[in-house]
Write an enzyme that holds these catalytic residues in place. Structure first.
Site, PDB file in Angstrom:
ATOM      1  N   GLN A 156      11.957 -51.334   2.722  1.00  6.98           N
ATOM      2  CA  GLN A 156      10.833 -50.524   2.253  1.00  6.98           C
ATOM      3  C   GLN A 156      10.314 -49.642   3.393  1.00  6.98           C
ATOM      4  O   GLN A 156      10.017 -50.134   4.483  1.00  6.98           O
ATOM      5  CB  GLN A 156       9.715 -51.448   1.733  1.00  6.98           C
ATOM      6  CG  GLN A 156       8.563 -50.702   1.099  1.00  6.98           C
ATOM      7  CD  GLN A 156       8.982 -49.927  -0.155  1.00  6.98           C
ATOM      8  OE1 GLN A 156       9.691 -50.441  -1.007  1.00  6.98           O
ATOM      9  NE2 GLN A 156       8.557 -48.676  -0.252  1.00  6.98           N
ATOM     10  N   ASP A 186      19.828 -47.778  -1.565  1.00  9.16           N
ATOM     11  CA  ASP A 186      18.873 -46.665  -1.503  1.00  9.16           C
ATOM     12  C   ASP A 186      19.586 -45.353  -1.180  1.00  9.16           C
ATOM     13  O   ASP A 186      19.034 -44.276  -1.367  1.00  9.16           O
ATOM     14  CB  ASP A 186      17.823 -46.945  -0.409  1.00  9.16           C
ATOM     15  CG  ASP A 186      16.418 -47.091  -0.981  1.00  9.16           C
ATOM     16  OD1 ASP A 186      16.230 -46.790  -2.172  1.00  9.16           O
ATOM     17  OD2 ASP A 186      15.522 -47.507  -0.229  1.00  9.16           O
ATOM     18  N   LYS A 239       9.887 -53.485  -7.612  1.00  2.93           N
ATOM     19  CA  LYS A 239      11.347 -53.638  -7.489  1.00  2.93           C
ATOM     20  C   LYS A 239      11.760 -55.066  -7.839  1.00  2.93           C
ATOM     21  O   LYS A 239      12.756 -55.285  -8.536  1.00  2.93           O
ATOM     22  CB  LYS A 239      11.794 -53.240  -6.076  1.00  2.93           C
ATOM     23  CG  LYS A 239      11.700 -51.727  -5.881  1.00  2.93           C
ATOM     24  CD  LYS A 239      11.683 -51.281  -4.438  1.00  2.93           C
ATOM     25  CE  LYS A 239      11.351 -49.775  -4.382  1.00  2.93           C
ATOM     26  NZ  LYS A 239      11.122 -49.247  -3.060  1.00  2.93           N
TER      27      LYS A 239
END
Ligand code: NAP
Length: 303
Positions: free
Chosen positions: A97, A120, A53
């Site tokens: 994460q 997200d 990322k």
């Protein structure tokens, strides 16, 4: 019949060229889009995902703000970090994460992320926005699959879509997105009796179960489009999907490879969501399209 390949790597590269232009436009207005990536602990797999990322940010010209926290970080300490990032003007997207260590309540952490930085798409508000077809930040993996499907030129409206896998991050949001596009959607999971009875009817088969070779040719309708979301590492080190690629490609009309299909798109859609967040903040960009989809991304044909 040998299926045409839906090339996620190529589509991803094409999109990233456009992203660099959008970053340049934002920079001309004094904005550098930025993504904060929060990792708690030292899981090797999570470290790889986080590094990917950060590299994607660098590749597209975004700033990244890695927050590496030790495994024994308390929930309160993590929530404080999130709150600081929520307030930080330089941060347009916040990604935590997953998975988090067991002593931290994942839902509480995800709900703490500001909705307008939830790139997200896991905050309940964003999940709910999918249900009513007015998505703010579509979750990255299903969003990427949607764009891969667009490259085939097939209008999903009225198509039989079967999704194998009903997780909160892939299967369920995928179903909602395609329902919004007027597909007839069936979702299968571990308790589904006779999987083949469903998959054989699929014009579009999307597999996200995490089981190597779950889908053999006999489960696939001739001419179907097959999207393999699965990523599985075999004992010999090879990475494979959930679909028996060699067999199914002789039956399908289109198929995604693993690696090189859905995987590259997931990270690319994270960059897309972060860019959109930065654009929205200063009131530019195309906004949400009439069908509830972000019109920033138009179908791209790489074939
Ligand atoms: P998950 O949370 O473990 O969910 C798996 C889903 O598949 C569950 O709904 C499960 O059913 C269902 N399932 C498992 N075995 C099955 C079987 N034999 N028959 C039918 N359904 C079955 O996994 P996930 O996070 O959604 O990820 C799924 C796969 O996609 C994994 O391989 C993961 O690595 C991969 N993935 C790839 C990307 C990418 O960027 N390419 C992104 C995310 C995930 P129940 O609900 O009944 O348990």
């Amino acid at each position: 019949m040998t299926a045409k390949i839906i090339d996620g790597k190529a589509l991803s590269a094409t999109l990233r060229v456009r992203f660099r232009q959008r970053v340049a436009d934002l920079s001309g207005r004094g904005v550098q889009p930025g993504l904060a990536v929060v990792l708690v602990g030292d899981s090797a797999a999570s470290q790889v995902y986080v590094r990917n990322k950060i590299n994607a940010c660098r590749d597209c010209g975004l700033a990244s703000y890695p927050q590496f926290l030790p495994m024994d970080t308390s929930e309160k300490e993590l929530l404080d970090v999130i709150e600081r990032l929520n307030q930080d003007e330089n941060v347009h997207g916040i990604l935590v994460q997953l998975p988090l260590p067991k002593h931290i309540d994942m839902r509480r952490v995800l709900e703490a992320i500001a909705v307008d930085k939830d790139v997200d798409g896991f905050h309940l508000y964003n999940v709910g926005s999918l249900v009513v077809g007015n998505s703010i930040f579509p979750p990255c993996t299903p969003y990427g699959v949607q764009l891969l499907l667009d490259t085939t030129g097939l209008d999903v409206s009225g198509q039989n879509v079967v999704i194998v896998g009903a997780s909160n991050i892939v299967g369920k949001p995928m179903a909602l997105m395609l329902l919004q596009r007027e597909a007839t959607v069936t979702v299968c999971h571990v308790k589904t009796r006779d999987l083949a009875q469903h998959t054989i009817l699929a014009d579009i088969l999307i597999v996200a179960a995490g089981v190597p070779n779950l889908i053999g040719a006999q489960l696939v309708k001739r001419g179907a489009i097959v999207i393999d979301v699965g990523i599985n590492r075999l004992p010999d080190g090879r990475i494979v999907g959930d679909v028996d690629f060699e067999a199914v490609k002789e039956r399908a009309s289109w198929i995604t490879p693993v690696p090189g299909g859905v995987g590259p798109m997931t990270v690319t859609m994270l960059i897309e969501n972060t860019l959109r967040s930065a654009e929205r903040r200063i009131g530019i960009g195309p906004g949400i399209g009439a069908d509830g989809w972000d019109a920033a991304i138009q179908p791209v044909n790489t074939n």
